[in-house]
Design a protein around this motif. Structure first.
Motif, PDB file in Angstrom:
ATOM      1  N   GLU A  75       0.913  -1.444  -0.032  1.00 61.55           N
ATOM      2  CA  GLU A  75       0.287  -0.074  -0.042  1.00 61.55           C
ATOM      3  C   GLU A  75       0.867   1.204  -0.009  1.00 61.55           C
ATOM      4  O   GLU A  75       1.856   1.370   0.700  1.00 61.55           O
ATOM      5  CB  GLU A  75      -0.911  -0.075   1.356  1.00 61.55           C
ATOM      6  CG  GLU A  75      -1.754  -1.105   1.550  1.00 61.55           C
ATOM      7  CD  GLU A  75      -2.684  -0.883   2.660  1.00 61.55           C
ATOM      8  OE1 GLU A  75      -2.880   0.007   3.500  1.00 61.55           O
ATOM      9  OE2 GLU A  75      -3.081  -1.888   3.384  1.00 61.55           O
ATOM     10  N   VAL A  76       0.460   2.332  -0.759  1.00 62.15           N
ATOM     11  CA  VAL A  76       0.885   3.735  -0.590  1.00 62.15           C
ATOM     12  C   VAL A  76      -0.206   4.533  -0.360  1.00 62.15           C
ATOM     13  O   VAL A  76      -1.041   4.814  -1.428  1.00 62.15           O
ATOM     14  CB  VAL A  76       1.799   3.962  -1.872  1.00 62.15           C
ATOM     15  CG1 VAL A  76       2.240   5.262  -1.620  1.00 62.15           C
ATOM     16  CG2 VAL A  76       2.881   2.962  -2.153  1.00 62.15           C
ATOM     17  N   THR A  77      -0.190   5.489   0.627  1.00 57.10           N
ATOM     18  CA  THR A  77      -1.335   6.372   0.778  1.00 57.10           C
ATOM     19  C   THR A  77      -0.711   7.850   1.096  1.00 57.10           C
ATOM     20  O   THR A  77       0.307   8.082   1.799  1.00 57.10           O
ATOM     21  CB  THR A  77      -2.277   5.948   1.670  1.00 57.10           C
ATOM     22  OG1 THR A  77      -2.531   4.532   1.869  1.00 57.10           O
ATOM     23  CG2 THR A  77      -3.236   6.833   2.005  1.00 57.10           C
ATOM     24  N   PRO A 118      -5.352   6.706  -1.668  1.00 56.48           N
ATOM     25  CA  PRO A 118      -4.329   5.375  -2.186  1.00 56.48           C
ATOM     26  C   PRO A 118      -3.627   5.581  -3.495  1.00 56.48           C
ATOM     27  O   PRO A 118      -4.362   6.187  -4.243  1.00 56.48           O
ATOM     28  CB  PRO A 118      -5.346   4.280  -2.018  1.00 56.48           C
ATOM     29  CG  PRO A 118      -6.505   4.624  -1.457  1.00 56.48           C
ATOM     30  CD  PRO A 118      -6.546   6.178  -1.515  1.00 56.48           C
ATOM     31  N   LEU A 119      -2.443   5.432  -3.571  1.00 56.47           N
ATOM     32  CA  LEU A 119      -1.985   5.533  -4.924  1.00 56.47           C
ATOM     33  C   LEU A 119      -1.565   4.111  -5.644  1.00 56.47           C
ATOM     34  O   LEU A 119      -1.396   3.076  -4.789  1.00 56.47           O
ATOM     35  CB  LEU A 119      -0.460   6.106  -4.863  1.00 56.47           C
ATOM     36  CG  LEU A 119      -0.442   7.718  -4.067  1.00 56.47           C
ATOM     37  CD1 LEU A 119       0.745   8.147  -3.992  1.00 56.47           C
ATOM     38  CD2 LEU A 119      -1.479   8.516  -4.762  1.00 56.47           C
ATOM     39  N   ASP A 120      -1.397   3.995  -6.843  1.00 60.30           N
ATOM     40  CA  ASP A 120      -1.048   2.831  -7.453  1.00 60.30           C
ATOM     41  C   ASP A 120       0.306   2.312  -7.088  1.00 60.30           C
ATOM     42  O   ASP A 120       1.153   2.933  -7.641  1.00 60.30           O
ATOM     43  CB  ASP A 120      -1.380   3.048  -8.866  1.00 60.30           C
ATOM     44  CG  ASP A 120      -1.060   1.825  -9.806  1.00 60.30           C
ATOM     45  OD1 ASP A 120      -0.927   0.595  -9.163  1.00 60.30           O
ATOM     46  OD2 ASP A 120      -1.506   1.690 -11.052  1.00 60.30           O
ATOM     47  N   PHE A 163       9.432   5.757  -5.945  1.00 57.64           N
ATOM     48  CA  PHE A 163       7.836   5.922  -6.190  1.00 57.64           C
ATOM     49  C   PHE A 163       7.827   7.481  -6.331  1.00 57.64           C
ATOM     50  O   PHE A 163       7.903   8.201  -5.453  1.00 57.64           O
ATOM     51  CB  PHE A 163       7.392   5.416  -4.807  1.00 57.64           C
ATOM     52  CG  PHE A 163       5.764   5.176  -5.087  1.00 57.64           C
ATOM     53  CD1 PHE A 163       5.234   4.006  -5.186  1.00 57.64           C
ATOM     54  CD2 PHE A 163       4.797   6.279  -5.180  1.00 57.64           C
ATOM     55  CE1 PHE A 163       3.978   3.757  -5.503  1.00 57.64           C
ATOM     56  CE2 PHE A 163       3.686   5.976  -5.260  1.00 57.64           C
ATOM     57  CZ  PHE A 163       3.044   4.947  -5.495  1.00 57.64           C
ATOM     58  N   PRO A 164       7.299   7.798  -7.293  1.00 54.98           N
ATOM     59  CA  PRO A 164       6.920   9.169  -7.869  1.00 54.98           C
ATOM     60  C   PRO A 164       5.590   9.882  -6.849  1.00 54.98           C
ATOM     61  O   PRO A 164       4.805   9.021  -6.712  1.00 54.98           O
ATOM     62  CB  PRO A 164       6.419   9.226  -9.179  1.00 54.98           C
ATOM     63  CG  PRO A 164       6.063   7.878  -9.557  1.00 54.98           C
ATOM     64  CD  PRO A 164       6.578   6.831  -8.464  1.00 54.98           C
ATOM     65  N   LEU A 165       5.890  11.052  -6.494  1.00 52.14           N
ATOM     66  CA  LEU A 165       4.708  11.582  -5.770  1.00 52.14           C
ATOM     67  C   LEU A 165       4.348  12.842  -6.167  1.00 52.14           C
ATOM     68  O   LEU A 165       5.185  13.642  -6.875  1.00 52.14           O
ATOM     69  CB  LEU A 165       5.117  12.078  -4.409  1.00 52.14           C
ATOM     70  CG  LEU A 165       5.662  10.834  -3.549  1.00 52.14           C
ATOM     71  CD1 LEU A 165       6.077  11.351  -1.961  1.00 52.14           C
ATOM     72  CD2 LEU A 165       4.110   9.778  -2.984  1.00 52.14           C
ATOM     73  N   THR A 166       2.967  12.980  -6.582  1.00 48.06           N
ATOM     74  CA  THR A 166       2.586  14.469  -7.344  1.00 48.06           C
ATOM     75  C   THR A 166       1.347  14.854  -6.354  1.00 48.06           C
ATOM     76  O   THR A 166       0.794  14.171  -5.713  1.00 48.06           O
ATOM     77  CB  THR A 166       2.276  14.278  -8.747  1.00 48.06           C
ATOM     78  OG1 THR A 166       1.032  13.195  -8.797  1.00 48.06           O
ATOM     79  CG2 THR A 166       3.201  13.842  -9.620  1.00 48.06           C
ATOM     80  N   LEU A 185       2.748  10.475   4.239  1.00 48.51           N
ATOM     81  CA  LEU A 185       2.687   9.493   3.398  1.00 48.51           C
ATOM     82  C   LEU A 185       2.830   8.359   4.423  1.00 48.51           C
ATOM     83  O   LEU A 185       3.606   8.109   5.166  1.00 48.51           O
ATOM     84  CB  LEU A 185       3.999   9.705   2.639  1.00 48.51           C
ATOM     85  CG  LEU A 185       4.381   8.679   1.779  1.00 48.51           C
ATOM     86  CD1 LEU A 185       3.504   8.342   0.555  1.00 48.51           C
ATOM     87  CD2 LEU A 185       5.806   8.828   1.353  1.00 48.51           C
ATOM     88  N   THR A 186       1.998   7.304   3.985  1.00 45.38           N
ATOM     89  CA  THR A 186       2.155   6.115   4.640  1.00 45.38           C
ATOM     90  C   THR A 186       2.389   5.065   3.452  1.00 45.38           C
ATOM     91  O   THR A 186       1.612   4.795   2.539  1.00 45.38           O
ATOM     92  CB  THR A 186       0.848   5.763   5.217  1.00 45.38           C
ATOM     93  OG1 THR A 186       0.398   6.748   6.023  1.00 45.38           O
ATOM     94  CG2 THR A 186       0.654   4.494   6.123  1.00 45.38           C
ATOM     95  N   VAL A 187       3.271   4.112   4.070  1.00 41.14           N
ATOM     96  CA  VAL A 187       3.852   2.975   3.074  1.00 41.14           C
ATOM     97  C   VAL A 187       3.845   1.558   3.736  1.00 41.14           C
ATOM     98  O   VAL A 187       4.340   1.525   4.784  1.00 41.14           O
ATOM     99  CB  VAL A 187       5.222   3.307   2.295  1.00 41.14           C
ATOM    100  CG1 VAL A 187       5.464   2.387   1.467  1.00 41.14           C
ATOM    101  CG2 VAL A 187       5.109   4.727   1.595  1.00 41.14           C
ATOM    102  N   VAL A 188       3.145   0.512   3.346  1.00 40.32           N
ATOM    103  CA  VAL A 188       3.181  -0.622   3.603  1.00 40.32           C
ATOM    104  C   VAL A 188       3.725  -1.710   2.812  1.00 40.32           C
ATOM    105  O   VAL A 188       3.427  -1.549   1.699  1.00 40.32           O
ATOM    106  CB  VAL A 188       1.768  -1.087   4.124  1.00 40.32           C
ATOM    107  CG1 VAL A 188       1.882  -2.666   4.867  1.00 40.32           C
ATOM    108  CG2 VAL A 188       1.118  -0.253   4.839  1.00 40.32           C
TER     109      VAL A 188
END
Length: 825
Positions: A62-64, A69-71, A80-83, A91-94
């Motif tokens: 997961e990326v939120t 949620p992001l793909d 991992f790109p962020l826009t 930012l939360t990453v699992v």
């Protein structure tokens, strides 16, 4: 993963500010992976800017970003790109992350002695994304909070105190702001010893099966730690900046130490579960002092970018040799440095990959490629030379000014140089340019004219290689010694240019030995004049330890340059063995004599007689050495390496008492077995039985090395295939197999593998990780085969373009060493 560039890091620094990390790690799951959940708070100065974070997972779940949620498919090559950022972001990453056996991320080790499992984080330098999601660059410092789940019998340690909130549940932090590469945890059933000093909680930790070895040395380890902390405080003018200081000895560690704030990880080699001479205890004190100094030089003030990491490491190495020699019982570190580590810098500085101490890396990978023995040991030597040039008081004042200005932040080398220049009252830019921003090494030699036993004129010549034609300013001492070995004069001079007259020597009695760089203040190759060279064998033993060490280093350099015969060097070693009292000199010179001079630089036809002569000298001294003599263990280890007598070796494993009343412990037994195996005196069944009788990681590695050393075609093929095929070997297992494979007595047996090394290396490059591959190439390169045909094979491979960039540098340097050795032979 694409290597972060300096430009990318600069852009990210201007675009975001990191407020903090909350990392949750579940280490109670399966052996292959662990769950990592990271929450990052950060602000964006430019919300419309494109950004990325780093992560290297086994599986991204997961990326939120700010609740959206992001793909997960957006992850590419570790980024991992962020826009669509907001001013304030969360930012939360699992992810599921892989454990490592090669010090890439979170390393997992199962102790063969008792089956217990241990993990520790290896975030250096760009490996933190293998543990948690992050903005991975040194100047984005932020506080960390860890929540860690473990088996209930484990404990957890980190850069801040860890508290147990429930069985198997731990909380850490928030820490002080720290760089991602300096952030780590360790977990497992570690044995721990604690103490207090000056309001600081001190801790020493190791795996449970080594607790007895730790317990035997706890008093010494704490004593060295306390003394080095106090002296660092005095030198820097800033108190140790954290409430606790833990030092942990960990298994399968590929570097000597990693110096995270408040938690230094150290290689288990320095936790002695067998007899160890004082020279090794001294080295351990140096390693402890190195980590302690980096609590200030990296933790308190952090480099802004990787190309200036060398500064903290060079200063740490300089202080690590200076501080213990001044405040602990170990007075010899400067001597040991002169005998060994400085020589490693001279070697590296003359190879094709030579570079300035100050590196200019435009990416993490480029900067780390140049962080090597030049950065550490030449950097150390340059700082010692600077202290001689400007005075110790000015150097100390400059350090204090630097920390006053930049404590708890980041700083550049310019900041450091400005502080030093201000303290010295002089602009040190030219010194910096010639010593730290130019490569390679100068050669110095004396010119002396005499008449009627008196010096009538004297000068010092200086040269530089055509590839790096920089002549430096050297502050050094010149020692004059008479035929009895008494120093009759000591003259301080400054060498500047191609020829520097030294009128202070005019009128002094003609010496038997003129010693440039007396006291080893500068960094240069030193040549003796002919009268001094003739006198040296008779006078060497009477010189001060620092000068004996310096001269042994210079003699080895001269052998490698073809300026001093290898046979003469080994003859001098045989003479030295009878009288040398300094353990560090004995240790280093014997190791260099066997594994460099005898095995690589000497004509193979001369080797048996030369090696036997040194062995005879070692037996002779051991025969007169008492059972309590400190040098007995060092001499006996040397005899194991040099003896060609398989029956003698076998007797030491049986009923025959060891020389000087030594005890046959695990370390000595496997040293003997390795040499005996190489000589054909020990078989596979006996190796297996020895390992079964003494299980544990030391025996497992010793047996692995012995199996690779068996003079048997099938054993060689098995070892070769294990090394070159991708598998589950740890970095230590790779090193053990490679360390046993090549044996000088087995040249005919291993000759086909010299050819195969150069033929098969390109195919291996795509199957191993960079760290393992680098270790494999350096450990398995056929250094002993210093023959023209081997040099041709090596150069053909380099010219073929088949090697990836990650291998070319090491291969080119090793080929240069090989070509020099072949020329010397």
């Amino acid at each position: 993963m694409t290597s972060l560039t300096k430009a990318e890091a600069s852009h990210r620094t201007s675009a975001i500010s990191v407020g903090g990390y909350q990392v949750t790690l579940d280490l109670a799951g399966p052996a292959e992976v662990f769950r990592s959940t990271t929450a990052i708070r950060f602000t964006a100065a430019q919300p419309d800017a494109e950004m990325f974070f780093e992560l290297r997972p086994a599986l991204l779940r997961e990326v939120t970003l700010n609740g959206t949620p992001l793909d997960v498919a957006l992850l590419s090559d570790g980024r991992f790109p962020l826009t669509g950022l907001a001013g304030e972001n969360e930012l939360t990453v699992v992810a599921d992350m892989s454990y490592s056996r090669s010090n890439e991320g979170l390393h997992r080790f199962t102790d063969p002695a008792d089956g217990q499992v241990y993990v520790y984080g290896f975030p250096y330098a760009d490996q933190a994304p293998r543990i948690f999601a992050c903005f991975d660059q040194p100047d984005l410092k932020a506080p960390f909070v860890f929540t860690v789940t473990t088996p209930e019998h484990w404990q957890v340690l980190s850069t801040a105190e860890a508290s147990q909130t429930a069985p198997g549940q731990w909380k850490i932090g928030p820490t002080a702001p720290q760089a991602t590469y300096l952030t780590t945890i360790a977990a497992g059933p570690y044995a721990s010893f604690t103490s207090d000093h000056d309001g600081i909680r001190l801790g020493l930790h190791c795996r449970a099966s080594l607790a007895d070895a730790m317990k035997a040395d706890v008093a010494e380890l704490f004593d060295v730690t306390r003394r080095c902390l106090d002296e660092s405080h005095r030198l820097f003018g800033v108190r140790y900046p954290l409430p606790k200081f833990d030092q942990m000895f960990v298994p399968e560690f590929s570097v000597i130490s990693l110096d995270h704030p408040g938690l230094v990880l150290l290689r288990e080699q320095w936790l002695f579960n067998s007899a160890a001479p004082d020279s090794e205890r001294e080295t351990r004190a140096v390693i402890l002092a190195h980590g302690i100094s980096l609590m200030w030089m990296a933790g308190l003030v952090t480099n802004a970018w990787w190309d200036e990491l060398w500064l903290g490491q060079a200063f740490a190495d300089y202080l690590a040799h200076r501080i213990p020699s001044e405040v602990t019982r170990f007075t010899g570190p400067p001597t040991t440095f002169a005998a060994r580590r400085k020589g490693q810098a001279y070697d590296a500085d003359q190879r094709p990959s030579t570079h300035p101490v100050s590196v200019a890396g435009e990416s993490v990978a480029a900067a780390l490629l140049d962080l090597d023995r030049i950065s550490y040991f030449k950097g150390h030597s340059a700082l010692r030379q600077l202290s001689a040039a400007i005075g110790d008081d000015a150097l100390r004042a400059g350090l204090r000014l630097f920390f006053e200005r930049h404590a708890h932040g980041t700083a550049t080398y310019k900041d450091f140089l400005d502080a030093l220049s201000e303290a010295a009252g002089a602009d040190l830019t030219h010194w910096s340019d010639t010593w730290l921003k130019s490569a390679n090494v100068n050669t110095l030699w004396p010119e002396l004219e005499t008449a009627d036993g008196v010096i009538t004129a004297a000068a010092i010549r200086q040269s530089a290689p055509q590839t790096h034609p920089v002549l430096r300013r050297h502050t050094l001492d010149i020692g004059l010694y008479d035929a009895a070995g008494t120093r009759t004069a000591l003259v301080r001079t400054v060498v500047d240019g191609a020829r520097t007259p030294v009128p202070e020597l005019t009128g002094l009695p003609e010496p038997a030995l003129l010693l440039l760089n007396d006291g080893d203040l500068t960094y240069a190759k030193i040549r003796l004049d002919e009268r001094s060279r003739q006198a040296l064998p008779g006078l060497l033993a009477g010189l001060a330890p620092i000068n004996r060490a310096m001269l042994w280093c210079q003699l080895l350099l001269a052998v490698k340059d073809g300026a001093y015969p290898a046979a003469d060097h080994l003859a001098l070693v045989a003479d030295m063995v009878a009288v040398e009292p300094e353990l560090s000199i004995l240790t280093e010179v014997l190791e260099q004599a066997r594994f460099q001079v005898a095995d690589t630089l000497l004509d193979p036809a001369e080797r048996p007689a030369a090696v036997a002569k040194v062995a005879d000298a070692l037996r002779g001294r051991l025969a007169t050495t008492g059972p309590d003599a400190e040098e007995a263990l060092t001499l006996f280890r040397g005899l194991i390496d040099f003896t060609p007598d398989a029956a003698e070796l076998a007797s030491w494993l049986g009923p025959v008492e060891l020389p000087a009343g030594l005890a046959l412990d695990t370390d000595l037994a496997w040293r003997i077995r390795l040499r005996l195996t190489a000589l054909g005196g020990l078989g596979a069944a006996e190796i297996e039985a020895a390992q079964a009788a003494d299980p544990g990681s030391d025996s497992a590695l010793g047996a692995l090395k012995c199996r690779a050393a068996l003079p048997d075609p099938a054993a060689k093929e098995a070892a070769w295939n294990a090394l070159l095929a991708p598998g589950d070997l740890s970095n230590f297992e790779v090193f053990a197999l490679a360390g046993g494979f090549w044996q000088p007595e087995q040249e005919e047996l291993t000759a086909p593998y010299v050819i195969r090394f150069f033929e098969e290396l390109p195919a291996v490059a795509g199957k191993q990780g960079d760290l393992v591959l680098d270790l494999l190439v350096k450990a398995l390169y056929p250094k002993h085969s210093a023959r023209p045909e081997t040099v041709r094979l090596a150069r053909a491979l380099l010219d073929s373009g088949q090697l990836p960039d990650s291998l070319r540098r090491a291969a080119a340097d090793l080929t240069d060493d090989l070509a020099r050795a072949a020329a010397v032979r």
